[in-house]
Design a protein around this motif. Structure first.
Motif, PDB file in Angstrom:
ATOM      1  N   LEU A   1      68.313  29.639  17.121  1.00 30.47           N
ATOM      2  CA  LEU A   1      69.732  29.388  17.353  1.00 30.47           C
ATOM      3  C   LEU A   1      70.439  30.616  17.906  1.00 30.47           C
ATOM      4  N   GLY A   2      69.710  31.742  17.978  1.00 28.92           N
ATOM      5  CA  GLY A   2      70.266  32.938  18.584  1.00 28.92           C
ATOM      6  C   GLY A   2      70.691  34.019  17.622  1.00 28.92           C
ATOM      7  N   ASP A   3      70.726  33.706  16.326  1.00 30.30           N
ATOM      8  CA  ASP A   3      71.167  34.687  15.339  1.00 30.30           C
ATOM      9  C   ASP A   3      70.051  34.941  14.336  1.00 30.30           C
ATOM     10  N   ASN A   4      69.663  36.210  14.187  1.00 31.38           N
ATOM     11  CA  ASN A   4      68.679  36.571  13.174  1.00 31.38           C
ATOM     12  C   ASN A   4      69.300  36.416  11.790  1.00 31.38           C
ATOM     13  N   GLY A   5      68.528  35.858  10.889  1.00 40.50           N
ATOM     14  CA  GLY A   5      69.015  35.681   9.530  1.00 40.50           C
ATOM     15  C   GLY A   5      69.816  34.409   9.327  1.00 40.50           C
ATOM     16  N   ARG A   6      69.922  33.590  10.370  1.00 39.80           N
ATOM     17  CA  ARG A   6      70.660  32.331  10.253  1.00 39.80           C
ATOM     18  C   ARG A   6      69.718  31.192   9.915  1.00 39.80           C
TER      19      ARG A   6
END
Length: 258
Positions: free
Chosen positions: A92-97
């Protein structure tokens, strides 16, 4: 509007011997026909109840007619794998999401039949032709993004290795000979598909507002399903000519008895 009492039997209409209990007028309107679509949710069985699939975000590419809707996932469900959700959330483009949404993307389906939306108001049936049939399928683009990031990390690891230790391996190459005409046809096909895909990718997304059944906006649009003109249509053809036009046959009247 009163419902008329039937004046003929079913047999006189050429129908099976079944009692006709009422005759109602039918009106055709095309006020919103071009913008009226059937959306099929392939992941859901039966009818989708109001409020079940409320998108967090909806968007559309007006020129190509492609739609996307982001539907929230229940990450609090005991069936949700949070470890796997974190791994896929990278897509989704966000690390940790967490992977907390599923994106439904539209795919237009050729209409083999004529569909219409109908409402009964004051004993009359109002029909509006459906303009498009669209299926909504889950998009797996997030998996492509995860794979791209894994390949990028793998390439960095390979760059750190000593080039002298790399071995050149022989590969078997399969050669296929095509005629010049076949090659040209293939190039044209690929060029056409690639051109269409490129134009689709280049078109920007536009925000799409979503209003569920029962909202004021939905009720306003639903009111346009009711025909304004309820005057009788004057047919300029004989019944046989009309039937021949819609069924493609010029044979004798199909309602005649043997």
């Amino acid at each position: 509007m009163d419902v008329d009492t039937p004046t003929k039997s079913a047999a006189e209409y050429g129908l099976p011997d079944d009692e006709i209990v009422a005759e109602i007028p039918v009106y055709l309107t095309q006020q919103i026909s071009k913008n009226l679509h059937i959306l099929q949710y392939l992941q859901k069985e039966g009818t989708v109840a109001p409020g079940v699939l409320l998108p967090k975000v909806a968007r559309i590419k007006p020129i190509h007619g492609q739609m996307e809707m982001d539907i929230a996932l229940d990450v609090q469900s005991p069936m949700y794998n949070r470890e796997r959700g974190l791994e896929l959330g990278v897509g989704l483009g966000d690390n940790g999401r967490l992977l907390d949404i599923t994106t439904l993307v539209s795919s237009d389906i050729p209409m083999s039949s004529t569909y219409a939306a109908g409402v009964v108001v004051d004993g009359a049936l109002h029909l509006t032709p459906i303009g498009k049939l669209t299926q909504l399928r889950p998009s797996l683009k997030y998996l492509d993004r995860v794979a791209e990031k894994e390949r990028a990390a793998s390439r960095l690891d390979m760059d750190d290795e000593d080039d002298e230790k790399k071995e050149v391996k022989a590969q078997t190459v399969q050669v296929t000979v095509r005629s010049a005409q076949a090659e040209e046809a293939l190039r044209l096909q690929q060029r056409s598909v690639a051109f269409i895909q490129q134009k689709l990718e280049e078109e920007p997304w536009s925000k799409l507002s979503y209003f569920d059944v029962g909202s004021d906006e939905s009720n306003t649009v639903s009111a346009r399903l009711i025909a304004k003109n309820t005057s009788d249509l004057v047919c300029k053809e004989t019944p046989d000519e009309y039937l021949a036009k819609i069924i493609g046959s010029t044979e004798a009247n199909i309602f005649e008895n043997d």
